[in-house]
Enzyme design. Structure first.
Site, PDB file in Angstrom:
ATOM      1  N   ASP A  24     -21.429 -49.162 -27.125  1.00 43.35           N
ATOM      2  CA  ASP A  24     -20.216 -48.354 -26.950  1.00 43.35           C
ATOM      3  C   ASP A  24     -19.734 -48.013 -28.350  1.00 43.35           C
ATOM      4  O   ASP A  24     -19.497 -48.910 -29.166  1.00 43.35           O
ATOM      5  CB  ASP A  24     -19.130 -49.160 -26.225  1.00 43.35           C
ATOM      6  CG  ASP A  24     -19.453 -49.391 -24.756  1.00 43.35           C
ATOM      7  OD1 ASP A  24     -20.521 -48.937 -24.298  1.00 43.35           O
ATOM      8  OD2 ASP A  24     -18.646 -50.029 -24.063  1.00 43.35           O
TER       9      ASP A  24
ATOM     10  N   ASP B  38     -18.403 -45.760 -13.200  1.00 42.52           N
ATOM     11  CA  ASP B  38     -17.480 -46.833 -13.588  1.00 42.52           C
ATOM     12  C   ASP B  38     -16.609 -47.233 -12.392  1.00 42.52           C
ATOM     13  O   ASP B  38     -15.428 -46.888 -12.333  1.00 42.52           O
ATOM     14  CB  ASP B  38     -16.558 -46.352 -14.732  1.00 42.52           C
ATOM     15  CG  ASP B  38     -17.335 -45.854 -15.931  1.00 42.52           C
ATOM     16  OD1 ASP B  38     -18.059 -46.650 -16.540  1.00 42.52           O
ATOM     17  OD2 ASP B  38     -17.218 -44.658 -16.263  1.00 42.52           O
TER      18      ASP B  38
HETATM   19  O1  1PR Z   1     -16.590 -39.760 -18.987  1.00 44.51           O
HETATM   20  O2  1PR Z   1     -18.656 -38.493 -19.457  1.00 44.51           O
HETATM   21  O3  1PR Z   1     -16.945 -38.796 -21.242  1.00 44.51           O
HETATM   22  O4  1PR Z   1     -18.327 -40.683 -20.453  1.00 44.51           O
HETATM   23  C1  1PR Z   1     -17.655 -41.751 -21.023  1.00 44.51           C
HETATM   24  C2  1PR Z   1     -18.588 -42.926 -21.010  1.00 44.51           C
HETATM   25  O5  1PR Z   1     -17.994 -43.963 -21.765  1.00 44.51           O
HETATM   26  C3  1PR Z   1     -18.846 -43.450 -19.616  1.00 44.51           C
HETATM   27  O6  1PR Z   1     -20.217 -43.753 -19.507  1.00 44.51           O
HETATM   28  C4  1PR Z   1     -18.027 -44.754 -19.556  1.00 44.51           C
HETATM   29  O7  1PR Z   1     -18.752 -45.737 -18.833  1.00 44.51           O
HETATM   30  C5  1PR Z   1     -17.940 -45.149 -20.999  1.00 44.51           C
HETATM   31  N1  1PR Z   1     -16.661 -45.813 -21.346  1.00 44.51           N
HETATM   32  C6  1PR Z   1     -15.458 -45.207 -21.443  1.00 44.51           C
HETATM   33  N2  1PR Z   1     -14.545 -46.103 -21.848  1.00 44.51           N
HETATM   34  C7  1PR Z   1     -15.163 -47.272 -22.030  1.00 44.51           C
HETATM   35  C8  1PR Z   1     -14.556 -48.522 -22.502  1.00 44.51           C
HETATM   36  O8  1PR Z   1     -15.201 -49.577 -22.555  1.00 44.51           O
HETATM   37  N3  1PR Z   1     -13.287 -48.460 -22.862  1.00 44.51           N
HETATM   38  N4  1PR Z   1     -17.440 -48.036 -21.733  1.00 44.51           N
HETATM   39  C9  1PR Z   1     -16.506 -47.095 -21.702  1.00 44.51           C
HETATM   40  C10 1PR Z   1     -18.130 -48.367 -20.713  1.00 44.51           C
HETATM   41  C11 1PR Z   1     -19.520 -49.988 -20.040  1.00 44.51           C
HETATM   42  C12 1PR Z   1     -20.826 -50.330 -20.481  1.00 44.51           C
HETATM   43  C13 1PR Z   1     -20.840 -51.721 -21.057  1.00 44.51           C
HETATM   44  C14 1PR Z   1     -21.262 -52.598 -19.920  1.00 44.51           C
HETATM   45  C15 1PR Z   1     -21.898 -53.867 -20.344  1.00 44.51           C
HETATM   46  N5  1PR Z   1     -18.809 -49.458 -21.105  1.00 44.51           N
HETATM   47  O9  1PR Z   1     -21.298 -49.459 -21.421  1.00 44.51           O
HETATM   48  O10 1PR Z   1     -21.706 -51.662 -22.107  1.00 44.51           O
HETATM   49  O11 1PR Z   1     -20.136 -52.831 -19.113  1.00 44.51           O
HETATM   50  O12 1PR Z   1     -21.012 -54.669 -21.022  1.00 44.51           O
HETATM   51  P1  1PR Z   1     -21.231 -56.240 -21.081  1.00 44.51           P
HETATM   52  O13 1PR Z   1     -22.717 -56.458 -21.047  1.00 44.51           O
HETATM   53  O14 1PR Z   1     -20.645 -56.678 -22.388  1.00 44.51           O
HETATM   54  O15 1PR Z   1     -20.524 -56.807 -19.904  1.00 44.51           O
HETATM   55  P2  1PR Z   1     -17.549 -39.373 -20.009  1.00 44.51           P
END
Ligand code: 1PR
Length: 553
Positions: free
Chosen positions: A241, A403
């Protein structure tokens, strides 16, 4: 530097191939017109997308006859992916479009009744003579190695048919179907897999072709590792991320339940958690044996001019040293540039593909598109980001990142959404829940459940689902196995399980108790608690087929 010519007439996203060719000591020259082919010595024809599109583009560009002449002249020719398929007589994908007809066989669609299609991941390319010849193989291929495939159509293998015609054939097995992974005869070599995305094993193959090293002997150990090691491995993905921190630097971050700001300790005060530099961390995971690296730009565009998107530079630099598939997500949608110009999602995706991405991952925009799909009575508009990008680059290039979070109900009748009965009731003792879709990084919830979303995007042409889970994100408590089985039952495209991995055993659980196609980890790798290699060692010890990183080129 010696040279090789690339015919990039259709694909458009060959940066990784160029980087891989440079890495093995060759310089790329471009074929710009059919006439150029007369003076070419070594020729590579890459290809992505649809068989019919690729062949008709080559035909209307006047390339088919010069390619035939190049092959007939005996000069080295290599086809990659659809570039292999083009050598065949035709494909079920576009039955009326003829191929070059050099190989007397046709391409068929994989049977999706018992497995995910497209076939995405690391599989074998084992010379069919290995058992007979006492250990010979062609163009650097090794039965112990794994190669990266991504395709829905394949040439199914019929024993001895092509061999009797003088071909050397290497096969892979997907489900119960054995298909051609690579093929060679005289001056021709072609791979269904992507050597430029197949780590060290792929680079070895590319170098063998370019150096003209047609045959090599295998060690007794390698030639004995055939049948039981043949097949698709369990794919482990490292996810980064990425966002700008308060000092304006792009950093890898990670939170829990999508909150990435520090909560306590010396760094408290709401700073964005900084876990490292994206390019360096991607390289580290590649070297540890990650099968794929995903970058999510979690704050998307932030009013930055489209041509200067910071993730473009990250991809360019990463693709110079990381030879496994790269996925990029965040902000893939129709957008308006800082000067007011409207930029379609397809153009945004094209910039990423040209910078080295293999897949784009669409989040929020996919939810909006799914809502419109149901409002229109399930009519495809043809205009969504998913449809336009998958039409141009093939559905394997389009991932939808989901998500969802749990919404508990007392009884299934209390909601119109698809529910599951869960082993993990909430504090109120409710045993049923549905999974609500969110957008904007979980900040906004929508009246759409996860099954509705994945079914809609599958119909639109998405090729894979990246299945996050907000309840589990950063929890280190294991994947939401119930969610994964719920989604797997709803669609046939591959699913990448994400969120919650904390220890190697969690990967064993997800592969054992669900039919997920791949599993992703973030925090546990970033914090250095476990390496990707340690997860693979663990899975190997439990009898799962995994790809090991190689360092022998
Ligand atoms: O909506 O097309 O612009 O895409 C935004 C992207 O960013 C989406 O794929 C969304 O999942 C991701 N996203 C947005 N905000 C966050 C955040 O964390 N604040 N991250 C985010 C999503 C989830 C996974 C993470 C897993 C594993 N992160 O990428 O890596 O949950 O984590 P872990 O193994 O530590 O539990 P758009």
């Amino acid at each position: 530097m010696p040279t090789v010519h690339l015919l990039d007439y259709v694909a458009g996203n060959v940066r990784s191939l160029v980087n891989a060719i440079n890495k093995v000591g060759y310089e790329v020259k471009w074929v710009r017109s059919p006439e150029d082919l007369k003076n070419v010595e070594k020729l590579i024809l890459p290809g992505v997308g649809h068989f019919g599109h690729c062949l008709s583009q080559l035909s209307s560009g006047g390339y088919l006859q010069p390619i035939r002449e190049h092959i007939a002249s005996g000069k080295p020719f290599m086809g990659i992916c659809v570039g292999l398929q083009a050598l065949f007589e035709g494909s079920e994908e576009n039955p009326n479009v003829p191929g070059l007809g050099v190989v007397p066989a046709r391409m068929h669609k994989f049977d999706a009744k018992t497995k995910s299609v497209p076939h995405i991941g690391w599989n074998s390319a084992t010379d069919t003579r290995v058992a007979l010849s006492g250990g010979q193989s062609f163009y650097g291929l090794n039965p112990s190695s794994k190669y990266y495939y991504v395709h829905s159509y394949a040439a199914l293998y019929e024993p001895d048919v092509l061999e009797q015609d003088g071909w050397f054939v290497a096969t892979a097995v997907y489900g119960k179907e054995k298909f051609i992974g690579a093929i060679a005869r005289d001056n021709i070599f072609a791979t269904q897999f992507h050597p430029e995305k197949s780590g060290q094993a792929g680079l070895r193959t590319l170098r063998a072709f370019l150096n003209g090293d047609k045959f090599h002997s295998l060690t007794p150990k390698d030639s004995s590792r055939t049948e039981e090691k043949n097949g698709l491995t369990r794919r482990i993905i490292a996810c980064l991320d990425v966002r700008t921190n308060d000092a304006g630097d792009l950093v890898v971050t990670k939170g829990d339940q999508y909150d990435v700001r520090e909560k306590e300790g010396a760094a408290a005060g709401g700073q964005v958690r900084n876990l490292g530099k994206p390019v360096d961390m991607a390289k580290k995971y590649y070297e540890q044996g990650a099968d794929e690296v995903t970058f999510l730009n979690i704050t998307s565009f932030r009013n930055c001019p489209v041509a200067d998107l910071p993730m473009l530079e990250i991809l360019r630099r990463t693709s110079e040293t990381v030879f496994v598939p790269l996925t990029i997500g965040g902000g893939i949608r129709d957008t308006v540039d800082t000067d007011g110009t409207h930029i379609p999602a397809l153009d945004v995706a094209t910039m990423y593909f040209k910078s080295g991405a293999d897949k784009v991952s669409i989040g929020s925009d996919a939810v909006t598109a799914a809502e419109e799909f149901y409002e229109s009575g399930k009519v495809l508009s043809g205009k969504t980001a998913i449809e336009t990008i998958s039409k141009a680059y093939g559905n394997q290039a389009v991932v939808v990142s989901v998500d969802p979070k749990r919404v508990y109900v007392k009884r299934p009748e209390d909601t119109k959404h698809h529910t599951i009965e869960t082993k993990y009731p909430n504090a109120a003792g409710q045993h049923f829940c549905w999974y609500q879709c969110t957008i904007k990084g979980g900040r906004e919830t929508r009246d759409l459940d996860v099954c509705q979303l994945v079914q809609a995007v599958e119909a639109m042409g998405a090729g894979e689902i990246l299945l996050n889970c907000i309840d589990k994100d950063g929890s280190n408590s294991g994947f939401d196995l119930e969610l994964i089985n719920h989604v797997k039952a709803a669609i046939t495209i591959p699913v990448v399980a994400s969120s919650g991995a904390g220890v190697p055993k969690h990967f064993e659980e997800v592969f054992d108790q669900t039919t997920t196609d791949a599993a992703l980890g973030a925090g546990m790798f970033h914090r250095g608690e476990y390496s990707v290699g340690e997860v693979k060692d663990y899975l190997d010890g439990k009898g799962f087929l995994v790809r090991r990183s190689e360092s022998d080129i």
